[in-house]
Design a protein around this motif. Structure first.
Motif, PDB file in Angstrom:
ATOM      1  N   ARG A  91       0.833  -1.210   0.000  1.00  0.00           N
ATOM      2  CA  ARG A  91       0.000   0.000   0.000  1.00  0.00           C
ATOM      3  C   ARG A  91       0.862   1.252   0.000  1.00  0.00           C
ATOM      4  O   ARG A  91       0.482   2.275  -0.567  1.00  0.00           O
ATOM      5  CB  ARG A  91      -0.932   0.014   1.210  1.00  0.00           C
ATOM      6  N   ARG A  92       2.008   1.179   0.620  1.00  0.00           N
ATOM      7  CA  ARG A  92       2.895   2.336   0.692  1.00  0.00           C
ATOM      8  C   ARG A  92       3.693   2.533  -0.591  1.00  0.00           C
ATOM      9  O   ARG A  92       3.801   3.646  -1.107  1.00  0.00           O
ATOM     10  CB  ARG A  92       3.843   2.170   1.882  1.00  0.00           C
ATOM     11  N   ILE A  93       4.274   1.458  -1.136  1.00  0.00           N
ATOM     12  CA  ILE A  93       5.204   1.639  -2.253  1.00  0.00           C
ATOM     13  C   ILE A  93       4.524   1.649  -3.624  1.00  0.00           C
ATOM     14  O   ILE A  93       4.986   2.316  -4.538  1.00  0.00           O
ATOM     15  CB  ILE A  93       6.352   0.608  -2.208  1.00  0.00           C
ATOM     16  N   PHE A  94       3.409   0.946  -3.801  1.00  0.00           N
ATOM     17  CA  PHE A  94       2.781   0.880  -5.122  1.00  0.00           C
ATOM     18  C   PHE A  94       2.357   2.265  -5.629  1.00  0.00           C
ATOM     19  O   PHE A  94       2.663   2.609  -6.777  1.00  0.00           O
ATOM     20  CB  PHE A  94       1.597  -0.095  -5.119  1.00  0.00           C
ATOM     21  N   PRO A  95       1.687   3.097  -4.819  1.00  0.00           N
ATOM     22  CA  PRO A  95       1.346   4.434  -5.334  1.00  0.00           C
ATOM     23  C   PRO A  95       2.572   5.266  -5.693  1.00  0.00           C
ATOM     24  O   PRO A  95       2.550   6.026  -6.656  1.00  0.00           O
ATOM     25  CB  PRO A  95       0.571   5.083  -4.173  1.00  0.00           C
ATOM     26  N   ILE A  96       3.658   5.098  -4.942  1.00  0.00           N
ATOM     27  CA  ILE A  96       4.888   5.824  -5.253  1.00  0.00           C
ATOM     28  C   ILE A  96       5.450   5.333  -6.582  1.00  0.00           C
ATOM     29  O   ILE A  96       5.861   6.124  -7.431  1.00  0.00           O
ATOM     30  CB  ILE A  96       5.915   5.674  -4.119  1.00  0.00           C
ATOM     31  N   ALA A  97       5.437   4.014  -6.784  1.00  0.00           N
ATOM     32  CA  ALA A  97       5.929   3.452  -8.050  1.00  0.00           C
ATOM     33  C   ALA A  97       5.078   3.948  -9.221  1.00  0.00           C
ATOM     34  O   ALA A  97       5.605   4.294 -10.279  1.00  0.00           O
ATOM     35  CB  ALA A  97       5.928   1.928  -7.987  1.00  0.00           C
ATOM     36  N   MET A  98       3.762   3.994  -9.034  1.00  0.00           N
ATOM     37  CA  MET A  98       2.880   4.454 -10.117  1.00  0.00           C
ATOM     38  C   MET A  98       3.051   5.949 -10.384  1.00  0.00           C
ATOM     39  O   MET A  98       3.074   6.377 -11.530  1.00  0.00           O
ATOM     40  CB  MET A  98       1.414   4.145  -9.790  1.00  0.00           C
ATOM     41  N   ALA A  99       3.204   6.744  -9.326  1.00  0.00           N
ATOM     42  CA  ALA A  99       3.429   8.178  -9.503  1.00  0.00           C
ATOM     43  C   ALA A  99       4.755   8.426 -10.217  1.00  0.00           C
ATOM     44  O   ALA A  99       4.855   9.291 -11.096  1.00  0.00           O
ATOM     45  CB  ALA A  99       3.404   8.890  -8.152  1.00  0.00           C
ATOM     46  N   THR A 100       5.763   7.636  -9.870  1.00  0.00           N
ATOM     47  CA  THR A 100       7.062   7.756 -10.527  1.00  0.00           C
ATOM     48  C   THR A 100       6.963   7.358 -11.986  1.00  0.00           C
ATOM     49  O   THR A 100       7.514   8.031 -12.865  1.00  0.00           O
ATOM     50  CB  THR A 100       8.113   6.895  -9.793  1.00  0.00           C
ATOM     51  N   LEU A 101       6.237   6.298 -12.267  1.00  0.00           N
ATOM     52  CA  LEU A 101       6.027   5.866 -13.650  1.00  0.00           C
ATOM     53  C   LEU A 101       5.323   6.966 -14.453  1.00  0.00           C
ATOM     54  O   LEU A 101       5.718   7.274 -15.581  1.00  0.00           O
ATOM     55  CB  LEU A 101       5.207   4.576 -13.656  1.00  0.00           C
ATOM     56  N   LEU A 102       4.309   7.573 -13.871  1.00  0.00           N
ATOM     57  CA  LEU A 102       3.597   8.661 -14.529  1.00  0.00           C
ATOM     58  C   LEU A 102       4.523   9.841 -14.789  1.00  0.00           C
ATOM     59  O   LEU A 102       4.513  10.427 -15.879  1.00  0.00           O
ATOM     60  CB  LEU A 102       2.398   9.090 -13.669  1.00  0.00           C
ATOM     61  N   THR A 103       5.358  10.185 -13.814  1.00  0.00           N
ATOM     62  CA  THR A 103       6.309  11.277 -13.986  1.00  0.00           C
ATOM     63  C   THR A 103       7.289  10.978 -15.108  1.00  0.00           C
ATOM     64  O   THR A 103       7.584  11.845 -15.939  1.00  0.00           O
ATOM     65  CB  THR A 103       7.071  11.540 -12.666  1.00  0.00           C
ATOM     66  N   GLU A 104       7.796   9.740 -15.151  1.00  0.00           N
ATOM     67  CA  GLU A 104       8.727   9.344 -16.217  1.00  0.00           C
ATOM     68  C   GLU A 104       8.054   9.442 -17.590  1.00  0.00           C
ATOM     69  O   GLU A 104       8.654   9.912 -18.559  1.00  0.00           O
ATOM     70  CB  GLU A 104       9.227   7.909 -15.991  1.00  0.00           C
ATOM     71  N   PHE A 105       6.793   8.995 -17.668  1.00  0.00           N
ATOM     72  CA  PHE A 105       6.080   9.026 -18.946  1.00  0.00           C
ATOM     73  C   PHE A 105       5.804  10.470 -19.377  1.00  0.00           C
ATOM     74  O   PHE A 105       5.955  10.812 -20.552  1.00  0.00           O
ATOM     75  CB  PHE A 105       4.780   8.217 -18.848  1.00  0.00           C
ATOM     76  N   GLN A 106       5.422  11.322 -18.435  1.00  0.00           N
ATOM     77  CA  GLN A 106       5.197  12.734 -18.755  1.00  0.00           C
ATOM     78  C   GLN A 106       6.483  13.388 -19.252  1.00  0.00           C
ATOM     79  O   GLN A 106       6.466  14.171 -20.200  1.00  0.00           O
ATOM     80  CB  GLN A 106       4.647  13.487 -17.539  1.00  0.00           C
ATOM     81  N   ALA A 107       7.615  13.074 -18.615  1.00  0.00           N
ATOM     82  CA  ALA A 107       8.898  13.623 -19.053  1.00  0.00           C
ATOM     83  C   ALA A 107       9.212  13.171 -20.470  1.00  0.00           C
ATOM     84  O   ALA A 107       9.702  13.958 -21.295  1.00  0.00           O
ATOM     85  CB  ALA A 107      10.008  13.203 -18.093  1.00  0.00           C
ATOM     86  N   TYR A 108       8.934  11.911 -20.787  1.00  0.00           N
ATOM     87  CA  TYR A 108       9.135  11.404 -22.147  1.00  0.00           C
ATOM     88  C   TYR A 108       8.267  12.185 -23.134  1.00  0.00           C
ATOM     89  O   TYR A 108       8.752  12.662 -24.167  1.00  0.00           O
ATOM     90  CB  TYR A 108       8.806   9.908 -22.219  1.00  0.00           C
ATOM     91  N   LEU A 109       6.974  12.328 -22.824  1.00  0.00           N
ATOM     92  CA  LEU A 109       6.055  13.017 -23.735  1.00  0.00           C
ATOM     93  C   LEU A 109       6.419  14.482 -23.940  1.00  0.00           C
ATOM     94  O   LEU A 109       6.156  15.050 -25.005  1.00  0.00           O
ATOM     95  CB  LEU A 109       4.618  12.906 -23.232  1.00  0.00           C
ATOM     96  N   GLN A 110       7.037  15.103 -22.933  1.00  0.00           N
ATOM     97  CA  GLN A 110       7.416  16.512 -23.033  1.00  0.00           C
ATOM     98  C   GLN A 110       8.732  16.724 -23.761  1.00  0.00           C
ATOM     99  O   GLN A 110       9.052  17.847 -24.122  1.00  0.00           O
ATOM    100  CB  GLN A 110       7.477  17.134 -21.637  1.00  0.00           C
ATOM    101  N   SER A 111       9.478  15.660 -24.012  1.00  0.00           N
ATOM    102  CA  SER A 111      10.756  15.821 -24.708  1.00  0.00           C
ATOM    103  C   SER A 111      10.499  16.137 -26.181  1.00  0.00           C
ATOM    104  O   SER A 111       9.487  15.738 -26.758  1.00  0.00           O
ATOM    105  CB  SER A 111      11.625  14.571 -24.556  1.00  0.00           C
ATOM    106  N   ASP A 112      11.423  16.876 -26.774  1.00  0.00           N
ATOM    107  CA  ASP A 112      11.264  17.296 -28.167  1.00  0.00           C
ATOM    108  C   ASP A 112      11.244  16.129 -29.140  1.00  0.00           C
ATOM    109  O   ASP A 112      10.657  16.228 -30.212  1.00  0.00           O
ATOM    110  CB  ASP A 112      12.396  18.260 -28.552  1.00  0.00           C
ATOM    111  N   ASP A 113      11.893  15.026 -28.794  1.00  0.00           N
ATOM    112  CA  ASP A 113      11.966  13.891 -29.707  1.00  0.00           C
ATOM    113  C   ASP A 113      10.992  12.765 -29.356  1.00  0.00           C
ATOM    114  O   ASP A 113      11.147  11.642 -29.820  1.00  0.00           O
ATOM    115  CB  ASP A 113      13.399  13.365 -29.802  1.00  0.00           C
ATOM    116  N   ALA A 114       9.958  13.070 -28.566  1.00  0.00           N
ATOM    117  CA  ALA A 114       8.957  12.047 -28.230  1.00  0.00           C
ATOM    118  C   ALA A 114       8.235  11.598 -29.501  1.00  0.00           C
ATOM    119  O   ALA A 114       7.735  12.412 -30.269  1.00  0.00           O
ATOM    120  CB  ALA A 114       7.953  12.593 -27.220  1.00  0.00           C
ATOM    121  N   ASP A 115       8.205  10.295 -29.711  1.00  0.00           N
ATOM    122  CA  ASP A 115       7.534   9.694 -30.860  1.00  0.00           C
ATOM    123  C   ASP A 115       6.878   8.399 -30.412  1.00  0.00           C
ATOM    124  O   ASP A 115       7.414   7.308 -30.638  1.00  0.00           O
ATOM    125  CB  ASP A 115       8.553   9.433 -31.975  1.00  0.00           C
TER     126      ASP A 115
END
Length: 181
Positions: A91-115
């Motif tokens: 319960r403690r680590i799964f939301p952190i892992a999912m939030a981190t995954l979302l942050t990583e994906f958002q960073a990818y989408l915001q990069s100039d070379d996202a495809d």
């Protein structure tokens, strides 16, 4: 501090993700990859991960009078032992892992070379009915497909991908609803 506690923090988990694949990065390089996090925070968490053996110093060099360290992830130490984790741990680590995954994906989408199409980005969910033996076989098959690739080195022509298999049983439907009738 145990690995569960160390990895149950979004900044430290992002550092671990950034270091995956055998990369050797300095704290300054990590800070550049995470511009939304202050440099002081990145330095503090890198020190904590290094002090607890999750990161190790791979190289040192003197740059303008200061020793610059390149760190490498010790993958075998950056593991949460799911076999001993309690429901409260999950319960403690799964939301952190999912939030981190979302942050990583958002960073990818915001990069100039996202495809996303060219990079074959995918996120699918499938509900499958499995016996205990079939579940064990599925996990064995997935490990057989993934484990050999974890040792791939960062080389020309290779792009790092974040692979996050998530597997858990769905809440059971009432007895009469299990066949879909």
């Amino acid at each position: 501090m145990d690995p569960m506690e160390l990895l149950a923090h979004p900044v430290r988990l992002r550092i671990v993700h950034a270091m995956a694949g055998g990369r050797v990065l300095t704290t300054a390089q990590l800070s550049a990859r995470m511009p939304d996090i202050s440099k002081a925070t990145v330095y503090r968490h890198v020190d904590l991960l290094a002090d607890h053996g999750i990161l190790e110093v791979a190289r040192e060099q003197r740059v303008r009078g200061v020793v610059e360290r390149g760190y490498r992830l010790r993958r075998e130490r950056a593991v949460v032992d799911a076999e001993t984790a309690t429901p409260a741990d999950h319960r403690r680590i799964f939301p952190i892992a999912m939030a981190t995954l979302l942050t990583e994906f958002q960073a990818y989408l915001q990069s100039d070379d996202a495809d996303p199409i060219g990079d074959l980005v995918g996120y699918r969910q499938h509900a499958v009915w499995l016996s205990s033996e079939e579940l064990t076989e599925l996990i064995t098959d997935l490990r057989a497909a993934i484990l050999p690739r974890l040792s791939n080195a960062a080389t020309e022509g290779r792009t790092p991908y974040l692979l996050s298999p998530i597997l858990f049983p769905l809440a059971q439907a009432p007895e009469g609803d299990r066949t879909g009738r």
